[in-house]
Design a protein around this motif. Structure first.
Motif, PDB file in Angstrom:
ATOM      1  N   SER A  44       0.825  -1.209   0.000  1.00 45.84           N
ATOM      2  CA  SER A  44       0.000   0.000   0.000  1.00 45.84           C
ATOM      3  C   SER A  44       0.857   1.255   0.000  1.00 45.84           C
ATOM      4  CB  SER A  44      -0.934   0.008   1.212  1.00 45.84           C
ATOM      5  OG  SER A  44      -0.182   0.122   2.405  1.00 45.84           O
ATOM      6  N   GLY A  45       0.275   2.303  -0.526  1.00 47.97           N
ATOM      7  CA  GLY A  45       0.942   3.592  -0.515  1.00 47.97           C
ATOM      8  C   GLY A  45       0.599   4.414  -1.736  1.00 47.97           C
ATOM      9  N   ASP A  46       1.185   5.580  -1.759  1.00 46.05           N
ATOM     10  CA  ASP A  46       1.024   6.504  -2.879  1.00 46.05           C
ATOM     11  C   ASP A  46       2.340   6.472  -3.645  1.00 46.05           C
ATOM     12  OD1 ASP A  46      -0.219   8.351  -4.484  1.00 46.05           O
ATOM     13  OD2 ASP A  46       0.254  10.063  -3.210  1.00 46.05           O
ATOM     14  N   TYR A  47       2.260   6.227  -4.937  1.00 45.72           N
ATOM     15  CA  TYR A  47       3.441   6.143  -5.788  1.00 45.72           C
ATOM     16  C   TYR A  47       3.410   7.313  -6.762  1.00 45.72           C
ATOM     17  CZ  TYR A  47       3.773   1.442  -3.902  1.00 45.72           C
ATOM     18  OH  TYR A  47       3.894   0.362  -3.055  1.00 45.72           O
ATOM     19  N   GLN A  56       5.526  12.657 -16.796  1.00 47.55           N
ATOM     20  CA  GLN A  56       5.030  11.361 -17.222  1.00 47.55           C
ATOM     21  C   GLN A  56       3.520  11.421 -17.366  1.00 47.55           C
ATOM     22  OE1 GLN A  56       6.443   7.953 -15.068  1.00 47.55           O
ATOM     23  NE2 GLN A  56       8.351   8.944 -14.529  1.00 47.55           N
ATOM     24  N   ALA A  57       2.971  10.443 -18.068  1.00 48.23           N
ATOM     25  CA  ALA A  57       1.514  10.344 -18.209  1.00 48.23           C
ATOM     26  C   ALA A  57       0.872  10.021 -16.870  1.00 48.23           C
ATOM     27  CB  ALA A  57       1.161   9.285 -19.245  1.00 48.23           C
ATOM     28  N   VAL A  58       1.576   9.269 -16.028  1.00 48.81           N
ATOM     29  CA  VAL A  58       1.044   8.891 -14.718  1.00 48.81           C
ATOM     30  C   VAL A  58       1.461   9.943 -13.697  1.00 48.81           C
ATOM     31  CG1 VAL A  58       1.091   7.163 -12.884  1.00 48.81           C
ATOM     32  CG2 VAL A  58       1.085   6.433 -15.284  1.00 48.81           C
ATOM     33  N   ALA A  59       0.477  10.588 -13.077  1.00 43.60           N
ATOM     34  CA  ALA A  59       0.753  11.581 -12.033  1.00 43.60           C
ATOM     35  C   ALA A  59       0.928  10.899 -10.685  1.00 43.60           C
ATOM     36  CB  ALA A  59      -0.364  12.606 -11.963  1.00 43.60           C
ATOM     37  N   SER A  60       0.131   9.842 -10.424  1.00 50.67           N
ATOM     38  CA  SER A  60       0.264   9.070  -9.195  1.00 50.67           C
ATOM     39  C   SER A  60      -0.539   7.775  -9.309  1.00 50.67           C
ATOM     40  CB  SER A  60      -0.201   9.867  -7.973  1.00 50.67           C
ATOM     41  OG  SER A  60      -1.603  10.057  -7.997  1.00 50.67           O
ATOM     42  N   LEU A  61      -0.179   6.853  -8.435  1.00 51.51           N
ATOM     43  CA  LEU A  61      -0.886   5.583  -8.331  1.00 51.51           C
ATOM     44  C   LEU A  61      -1.069   5.307  -6.854  1.00 51.51           C
ATOM     45  CD1 LEU A  61      -1.968   2.881  -9.504  1.00 51.51           C
ATOM     46  CD2 LEU A  61       0.399   2.027  -9.367  1.00 51.51           C
ATOM     47  N   PHE A  62      -2.317   5.180  -6.431  1.00 49.28           N
ATOM     48  CA  PHE A  62      -2.609   4.848  -5.044  1.00 49.28           C
ATOM     49  C   PHE A  62      -2.978   3.373  -4.989  1.00 49.28           C
ATOM     50  CE2 PHE A  62      -5.885   3.904  -1.909  1.00 49.28           C
ATOM     51  CZ  PHE A  62      -5.204   4.196  -0.744  1.00 49.28           C
ATOM     52  N   ILE A  63      -2.341   2.648  -4.069  1.00 45.12           N
ATOM     53  CA  ILE A  63      -2.663   1.243  -3.820  1.00 45.12           C
ATOM     54  C   ILE A  63      -3.049   1.128  -2.352  1.00 45.12           C
ATOM     55  CG2 ILE A  63      -1.841  -1.136  -3.835  1.00 45.12           C
ATOM     56  CD1 ILE A  63       0.193  -0.319  -5.978  1.00 45.12           C
ATOM     57  N   GLY A  64      -4.246   0.641  -2.107  1.00 41.96           N
ATOM     58  CA  GLY A  64      -4.758   0.519  -0.745  1.00 41.96           C
ATOM     59  C   GLY A  64      -4.236  -0.714  -0.026  1.00 41.96           C
ATOM     60  N   ILE A  83      -6.319   3.605  -7.340  1.00 40.41           N
ATOM     61  CA  ILE A  83      -6.705   4.825  -8.057  1.00 40.41           C
ATOM     62  C   ILE A  83      -5.489   5.296  -8.844  1.00 40.41           C
ATOM     63  CG2 ILE A  83      -7.514   7.209  -7.905  1.00 40.41           C
ATOM     64  CD1 ILE A  83      -8.742   6.445  -5.150  1.00 40.41           C
ATOM     65  N   LEU A  84      -5.675   5.433 -10.136  1.00 41.05           N
ATOM     66  CA  LEU A  84      -4.627   5.907 -11.031  1.00 41.05           C
ATOM     67  C   LEU A  84      -4.952   7.339 -11.421  1.00 41.05           C
ATOM     68  CD1 LEU A  84      -2.207   5.334 -12.966  1.00 41.05           C
ATOM     69  CD2 LEU A  84      -3.904   4.495 -14.613  1.00 41.05           C
ATOM     70  N   SER A  85      -4.001   8.250 -11.264  1.00 42.44           N
ATOM     71  CA  SER A  85      -4.182   9.636 -11.694  1.00 42.44           C
ATOM     72  C   SER A  85      -3.283   9.880 -12.895  1.00 42.44           C
ATOM     73  CB  SER A  85      -3.837  10.621 -10.575  1.00 42.44           C
ATOM     74  OG  SER A  85      -4.744  10.477  -9.503  1.00 42.44           O
ATOM     75  N   LEU A  86      -3.905  10.343 -13.986  1.00 43.52           N
ATOM     76  CA  LEU A  86      -3.168  10.617 -15.220  1.00 43.52           C
ATOM     77  C   LEU A  86      -3.065  12.110 -15.450  1.00 43.52           C
ATOM     78  CD1 LEU A  86      -4.763   7.952 -17.581  1.00 43.52           C
ATOM     79  CD2 LEU A  86      -2.601   7.813 -16.336  1.00 43.52           C
ATOM     80  N   THR A  87      -1.952  12.539 -16.022  1.00 43.20           N
ATOM     81  CA  THR A  87      -1.744  13.933 -16.362  1.00 43.20           C
ATOM     82  C   THR A  87      -2.396  14.207 -17.705  1.00 43.20           C
ATOM     83  OG1 THR A  87       0.356  13.920 -15.195  1.00 43.20           O
ATOM     84  CG2 THR A  87      -0.003  15.710 -16.746  1.00 43.20           C
ATOM     85  N   GLU A  88      -3.216  15.244 -17.741  1.00 42.67           N
ATOM     86  CA  GLU A  88      -3.869  15.674 -18.978  1.00 42.67           C
ATOM     87  C   GLU A  88      -3.621  17.159 -19.159  1.00 42.67           C
ATOM     88  OE1 GLU A  88      -7.702  13.255 -20.076  1.00 42.67           O
ATOM     89  OE2 GLU A  88      -8.061  14.665 -18.460  1.00 42.67           O
ATOM     90  N   PRO A  89      -3.823  17.679 -20.366  1.00 43.56           N
ATOM     91  CA  PRO A  89      -3.652  19.127 -20.563  1.00 43.56           C
ATOM     92  C   PRO A  89      -4.550  19.959 -19.633  1.00 43.56           C
ATOM     93  CG  PRO A  89      -3.801  18.028 -22.684  1.00 43.56           C
ATOM     94  CD  PRO A  89      -4.086  16.989 -21.634  1.00 43.56           C
ATOM     95  N   GLN A  90      -5.730  19.425 -19.283  1.00 43.92           N
ATOM     96  CA  GLN A  90      -6.656  20.159 -18.408  1.00 43.92           C
ATOM     97  C   GLN A  90      -6.379  19.926 -16.923  1.00 43.92           C
ATOM     98  OE1 GLN A  90      -7.474  17.720 -20.536  1.00 43.92           O
ATOM     99  NE2 GLN A  90      -8.780  18.542 -22.123  1.00 43.92           N
ATOM    100  N   GLY A  91      -5.418  19.098 -16.596  1.00 44.30           N
ATOM    101  CA  GLY A  91      -5.115  18.780 -15.200  1.00 44.30           C
ATOM    102  C   GLY A  91      -4.959  17.290 -15.022  1.00 44.30           C
ATOM    103  N   GLU A  92      -5.423  16.785 -13.892  1.00 40.32           N
ATOM    104  CA  GLU A  92      -5.331  15.353 -13.623  1.00 40.32           C
ATOM    105  C   GLU A  92      -6.686  14.688 -13.780  1.00 40.32           C
ATOM    106  OE1 GLU A  92      -3.477  14.191  -9.953  1.00 40.32           O
ATOM    107  OE2 GLU A  92      -1.688  15.383 -10.370  1.00 40.32           O
ATOM    108  N   ALA A  93      -6.674  13.464 -14.279  1.00 41.07           N
ATOM    109  CA  ALA A  93      -7.883  12.654 -14.409  1.00 41.07           C
ATOM    110  C   ALA A  93      -7.733  11.429 -13.520  1.00 41.07           C
ATOM    111  CB  ALA A  93      -8.090  12.230 -15.857  1.00 41.07           C
ATOM    112  N   ARG A  94      -8.730  11.175 -12.691  1.00 39.79           N
ATOM    113  CA  ARG A  94      -8.718   9.996 -11.822  1.00 39.79           C
ATOM    114  C   ARG A  94      -9.342   8.820 -12.552  1.00 39.79           C
ATOM    115  NH1 ARG A  94     -10.384  10.640  -5.744  1.00 39.79           N
ATOM    116  NH2 ARG A  94     -11.339   8.741  -6.429  1.00 39.79           N
ATOM    117  N   VAL A  95      -8.615   7.732 -12.604  1.00 39.78           N
ATOM    118  CA  VAL A  95      -9.088   6.515 -13.256  1.00 39.78           C
ATOM    119  C   VAL A  95      -9.415   5.504 -12.169  1.00 39.78           C
ATOM    120  CG1 VAL A  95      -8.520   4.661 -14.864  1.00 39.78           C
ATOM    121  CG2 VAL A  95      -7.647   6.978 -15.264  1.00 39.78           C
TER     122      VAL A  95
END
Length: 165
Positions: A44-47, A56-64, A83-95
């Motif tokens: 677990s943790g925030d990566y 990078q395309a990946v802003a962060s990856l949270f694993i519970g 929860i995967l957060s991706l970097t987009e031109p408009q900000g971050e998108a949560r997947v």
């Protein structure tokens, strides 16, 4: 005359067999999503991306923790274990996950986010690097490496375990 009847019969059987193979290859329904974890330790943790100024395309990856996975797989939709957060031109998108398989050293995830097409993540988790990063309270040791695919476009990423501010 008898041989031409045999040829017609054999041709008919081959034709029928080809149809059956084609039908077997065609899915009749969409498979159920797979949510599965097999963890013997704590990953677990925030990566977050490694290195200063890493773009990078990946802003962060949270694993519970294990309990979050167990609850999700039992039907609780309260808090996703991944929860995967991706970097987009408009900000971050949560997947959020539509399906995942997570083990101590591998992670596969398929997910979605509003306004995005299908997102797939395939990653390797380095247990030795994770132990080192935790001992050093979150250094820049690469812990998770893999690729993320958005609408079929694959991008590699490298993440370190983030120990907080």
């Amino acid at each position: 005359m008898k041989s031409s009847w045999v040829v017609v019969a054999v041709a008919g059987l081959l034709s029928l067999a080809a149809c059956e193979r084609r039908d077997a290859a065609t899915p009749t329904s969409t498979p159920e999503p797979t949510f599965q974890h097999r963890l013997s330790g704590d990953i677990s943790g925030d990566y977050r991306p490694t290195g200063e100024g890493a773009i990078q395309a990946v802003a962060s990856l949270f694993i519970g923790q294990d309990g979050a996975f167990t609850a999700w797989e039992a039907g609780s939709q309260a808090s996703p274990p991944v929860i995967l957060s991706l970097t987009e031109p408009q900000g971050e998108a949560r997947v959020l996950p539509d399906a995942y398989v997570v083990t101590d050293d591998r992670m596969q995830m398929r997910g979605s986010a509003p306004g995005m097409g299908p997102v797939e993540l395939s990653a390797r988790i380095d247990q030795g690097a994770l132990a080192t990063a935790r001992r050093n309270l979150g250094d820049q040791t690469p812990v998770v490496t893999g690729t993320v695919s958005v609408n079929g476009r694959r991008t590699p990423f490298t993440l370190s375990w983030w120990g907080g501010d």
